[in-house]
Design a protein around this motif. Structure first.
Motif, short mmCIF file in Angstrom:
data_model
loop_
_atom_site.label_atom_id
_atom_site.label_comp_id
_atom_site.label_asym_id
_atom_site.label_seq_id
_atom_site.Cartn_x
_atom_site.Cartn_y
_atom_site.Cartn_z
N ALA A 55 24.72 -39.39 -30.20
CA ALA A 55 24.56 -40.53 -29.30
C ALA A 55 24.65 -40.51 -27.81
O ALA A 55 23.68 -40.75 -27.00
CB ALA A 55 25.16 -41.76 -29.91
N GLU A 56 25.69 -39.62 -27.50
CA GLU A 56 26.21 -39.44 -26.19
C GLU A 56 25.33 -38.36 -25.53
O GLU A 56 25.10 -38.55 -24.26
CB GLU A 56 27.58 -38.68 -26.20
CG GLU A 56 28.85 -39.48 -26.68
CD GLU A 56 30.08 -38.68 -26.85
OE1 GLU A 56 31.32 -39.48 -26.39
OE2 GLU A 56 30.00 -37.46 -26.83
N LEU A 57 24.70 -37.47 -26.30
CA LEU A 57 23.71 -36.63 -25.71
C LEU A 57 22.60 -37.18 -25.38
O LEU A 57 21.73 -37.06 -24.15
CB LEU A 57 23.32 -35.30 -26.73
CG LEU A 57 22.54 -34.38 -26.12
CD1 LEU A 57 22.93 -33.87 -24.81
CD2 LEU A 57 22.24 -33.39 -27.27
N ALA A 58 22.02 -38.37 -26.01
CA ALA A 58 20.91 -39.24 -25.85
C ALA A 58 21.05 -39.77 -24.55
O ALA A 58 20.11 -39.91 -23.84
CB ALA A 58 20.46 -39.92 -26.87
N VAL A 59 22.27 -40.35 -24.42
CA VAL A 59 22.40 -41.26 -23.31
C VAL A 59 22.58 -40.26 -22.19
O VAL A 59 21.87 -40.91 -20.82
CB VAL A 59 23.85 -41.84 -23.39
CG1 VAL A 59 24.43 -42.40 -22.07
CG2 VAL A 59 23.83 -42.75 -24.47
N ASP A 60 22.90 -39.08 -22.20
CA ASP A 60 22.91 -38.26 -21.08
C ASP A 60 21.42 -37.77 -20.81
O ASP A 60 21.00 -37.61 -19.27
CB ASP A 60 23.56 -36.82 -21.40
CG ASP A 60 23.54 -35.92 -20.34
OD1 ASP A 60 24.21 -35.88 -19.34
OD2 ASP A 60 22.81 -34.90 -20.41
N ILE A 61 20.57 -37.57 -21.68
CA ILE A 61 19.19 -37.25 -21.60
C ILE A 61 18.73 -38.49 -20.74
O ILE A 61 17.86 -38.08 -19.78
CB ILE A 61 18.62 -37.33 -22.97
CG1 ILE A 61 18.72 -35.87 -23.38
CG2 ILE A 61 16.96 -37.03 -22.60
CD1 ILE A 61 18.65 -34.47 -22.98
N VAL A 62 18.76 -39.60 -20.94
CA VAL A 62 18.25 -40.76 -20.21
C VAL A 62 18.93 -41.04 -18.99
O VAL A 62 18.13 -41.12 -17.71
CB VAL A 62 18.67 -42.13 -21.10
CG1 VAL A 62 18.21 -43.43 -20.15
CG2 VAL A 62 17.72 -42.18 -22.22
N ASN A 63 20.20 -40.86 -18.78
CA ASN A 63 20.74 -41.17 -17.52
C ASN A 63 20.69 -40.00 -16.29
O ASN A 63 20.71 -40.38 -15.17
CB ASN A 63 22.40 -41.14 -17.61
CG ASN A 63 22.53 -42.60 -18.58
OD1 ASN A 63 21.66 -43.54 -18.77
ND2 ASN A 63 23.95 -42.71 -18.73
N ASP A 65 18.67 -36.24 -14.83
CA ASP A 65 16.96 -35.80 -14.69
C ASP A 65 16.97 -34.26 -15.66
O ASP A 65 18.05 -33.55 -15.38
CB ASP A 65 16.94 -35.42 -13.42
CG ASP A 65 15.36 -34.93 -13.26
OD1 ASP A 65 14.55 -35.13 -14.18
OD2 ASP A 65 15.20 -34.21 -12.22
N HIS A 66 16.25 -34.53 -16.85
CA HIS A 66 16.05 -33.42 -17.41
C HIS A 66 14.53 -32.92 -17.64
O HIS A 66 13.91 -33.30 -18.51
CB HIS A 66 16.63 -33.61 -19.25
CG HIS A 66 17.98 -33.51 -19.25
ND1 HIS A 66 18.98 -32.53 -19.19
CD2 HIS A 66 18.76 -34.72 -19.08
CE1 HIS A 66 20.26 -33.12 -19.41
NE2 HIS A 66 20.09 -34.45 -19.17
N PRO A 67 14.04 -32.58 -16.66
CA PRO A 67 12.55 -32.17 -16.62
C PRO A 67 12.10 -31.11 -17.45
O PRO A 67 11.10 -31.07 -17.78
CB PRO A 67 12.32 -31.55 -15.03
CG PRO A 67 13.87 -31.15 -14.59
CD PRO A 67 14.69 -31.86 -15.36
N PRO A 72 10.41 -38.47 -24.10
CA PRO A 72 10.46 -39.90 -23.09
C PRO A 72 11.60 -40.06 -22.56
O PRO A 72 12.84 -39.88 -23.21
CB PRO A 72 9.81 -41.04 -24.19
CG PRO A 72 9.42 -40.28 -25.29
CD PRO A 72 10.11 -39.01 -25.55
N LEU A 73 11.77 -40.44 -21.35
CA LEU A 73 12.85 -40.77 -20.42
C LEU A 73 13.73 -39.68 -19.98
O LEU A 73 14.74 -39.72 -19.43
CB LEU A 73 13.61 -41.90 -21.20
CG LEU A 73 13.12 -43.26 -21.61
CD1 LEU A 73 14.18 -44.16 -22.34
CD2 LEU A 73 12.60 -43.71 -20.41
N ALA A 74 13.24 -38.52 -20.49
CA ALA A 74 14.11 -37.18 -19.98
C ALA A 74 13.91 -36.86 -18.52
O ALA A 74 14.80 -36.64 -17.95
CB ALA A 74 13.82 -36.00 -20.84
N PRO A 75 12.57 -36.70 -18.13
CA PRO A 75 12.37 -36.52 -16.60
C PRO A 75 13.02 -37.90 -15.91
O PRO A 75 12.87 -38.98 -16.26
CB PRO A 75 10.84 -36.45 -16.49
CG PRO A 75 10.51 -36.07 -17.89
CD PRO A 75 11.61 -36.76 -18.63
#
Length: 421
Positions: A55-63, A65-67, A72-75
């Motif tokens: 869950a924490e990693l998903a929050v990091d992906i959203v919060n 920039d992970h181009p 979805p929501l990674a960039p």
């Protein structure tokens, strides 16, 4: 393909956000508070912590920039539908107890003002915690509880991203039919399960599917998940000597079972587990070669993930961040949080009914997830119809995919004891 949410609805919700003050709506840039409810202490703390890490990693992906992550929501940073608002994950510890989980929902919703709840790993805890969320009128997104009963209660605020035990059971019985086609003698099955919501429901589903395909269940033994010794229950199973033993157990009991089988020199030809404790990294590390030969259903596989760029990248990020491989449990939590984030972003709001409607309209194609699924689409009961499972076998200390054939990375070892020789 359905849109995440209609343009008209999205515009109406955005207008609603702009018109509302700082009450229950999230304005531009305001953090979105989500609750993560798992067993972070007690006998299932290792699994709960693993789920939390996903869950924490998903929050990091959203919060952030992970181009390089094709999800979805990674960039970009934050939720664009809410002016770049970041997600804040606020955790609650269920201690593995249903009543504690329900109490934590009260605290997280009324005091912490979360927009939705994700949890709770164990089916029995999810049962009570989601009922409390239903009473409070807050979306509850389940990541890993597979009890079929959870989506049969007529709840309006409950959503499950992962497969049910019936989905998993059908995958495992498909595997047994494939083994029969290869000449294996499989005429009877047994069930060994914890006496709780997860175990009892899973045992019932196993008997149901076994009856449909004509495989008699010759023994069905329930055990107390807190029992110090499982010798008497294992002796009951050995007396019937089923060709395949289905097991539903959390980590402590799963490890205890394997040690008891070894001590009694009883080795069923095949042991098929419903994940949970068997998917915990502590299972393999705590048993060494005694774990080899065990098979389990899985909603995610590192081997399959390696064939999908986004999943491979996420698994690598998980390894770098936590110093441990991503598991089925952490992958399912990652997926649930990202699905909820997409719904909130599409709604442009954290108003509960708006989020619920956006979850109902969610349509994520399989290639835009890290899972070996066809996608994420919820039916009228809140069950993701795109979720699926594979069968893995522990070989040389790591799980390898053995079914279905088009995804398998190696041939299954049968009987299971050969994997230790």
């Amino acid at each position: 393909m359905r849109r995440f949410v209609s343009i008209t609805m999205a515009l109406a919700l955005v207008v609603g956000v702009a018109a509302c003050g700082d009450g229950d709506e999230a304005g531009a840039g305001t953090e979105v508070r989500l609750a993560g409810l798992w067993p972070l202490s007690g006998p299932n703390a290792t699994q709960g912590t693993d789920v939390l890490h996903g869950a924490e990693l998903a929050v990091d992906i959203v919060n952030n920039d992970h181009p390089g992550v094709d999800l979805p929501l990674a960039p970009g940073a934050g939720l664009p539908g809410l002016g770049g608002a970041p997600i804040k994950l606020i955790t609650g510890d269920t201690q593995g107890k249903p009543e504690v989980g329900a109490g934590e929902v009260d605290r997280l919703v009324t005091t912490e003002k979360v927009a939705a709840v994700i949890g709770s790993y164990q089916s029995g805890v999810t049962l009570t915690a989601s009922q409390r969320a239903e009473r409070l009128g807050v979306p509850f997104v389940n990541e890993a509880s597979s009890s079929v009963a959870l989506t049969e209660r007529g709840l309006k605020w409950f959503f499950r991203t992962g497969p049910t035990d019936e989905t998993f059971a059908r995958s495992m019985f498909d595997y047994l039919r494939a083994r029969q086609a290869k000449g294996e003698r499989i005429g009877t099955v047994g069930v060994f399960h914890s006496n709780d919501q997860f175990g009892n429901d899973g045992a019932g589903v196993t008997e149901k599917v076994a009856a449909e395909i004509g495989l008699p269940v010759v023994v069905n033994v329930a055990f107390d998940p807190t029992a110090a010794d499982l010798a008497s229950q294992v002796t009951q199973v050995r007396a019937k000597n089923p060709d395949v033993l289905f097991v539903l157990a959390y980590t402590d009991a799963a490890i205890k079972l394997m040690k008891t089988l070894d001590q009694l020199a009883y080795h069923p030809p095949a042991l098929l587990a419903y994940g949970t404790g068997f998917a915990d990294p502590a299972f393999a590390s705590g048993l060494g070669e005694l774990a080899d030969g065990v098979s389990t259903r899985a909603a995610w596989s590192g081997e399959i993930a390696a064939k999908r760029p986004a999943a491979k990248t996420v698994a690598e990020l998980f390894q770098q961040r936590y110093g441990a491989p991503m598991t089925e449990n952490s992958a399912r939590a990652f997926t649930a949080v990202l699905a909820l984030a997409q719904a909130i972003d599409a709604a442009g709001s954290v108003e509960p009914a708006a989020v619920r409607d956006a979850l109902r309209a969610l349509d994520v194609p399989g290639e835009k997830t890290i899972m070996p699924w066809t996608g994420i689409r919820f039916d009228g009961k809140g069950q993701n119809t795109g979720a699926a499972g594979v069968v893995e076998q522990m070989l040389d200390g790591r799980y390898r995919v053995v079914h279905p054939a088009d995804l398998a990375s190696t041939e299954a070892v049968w009987p299971m004891i050969r994997a230790r020789q």
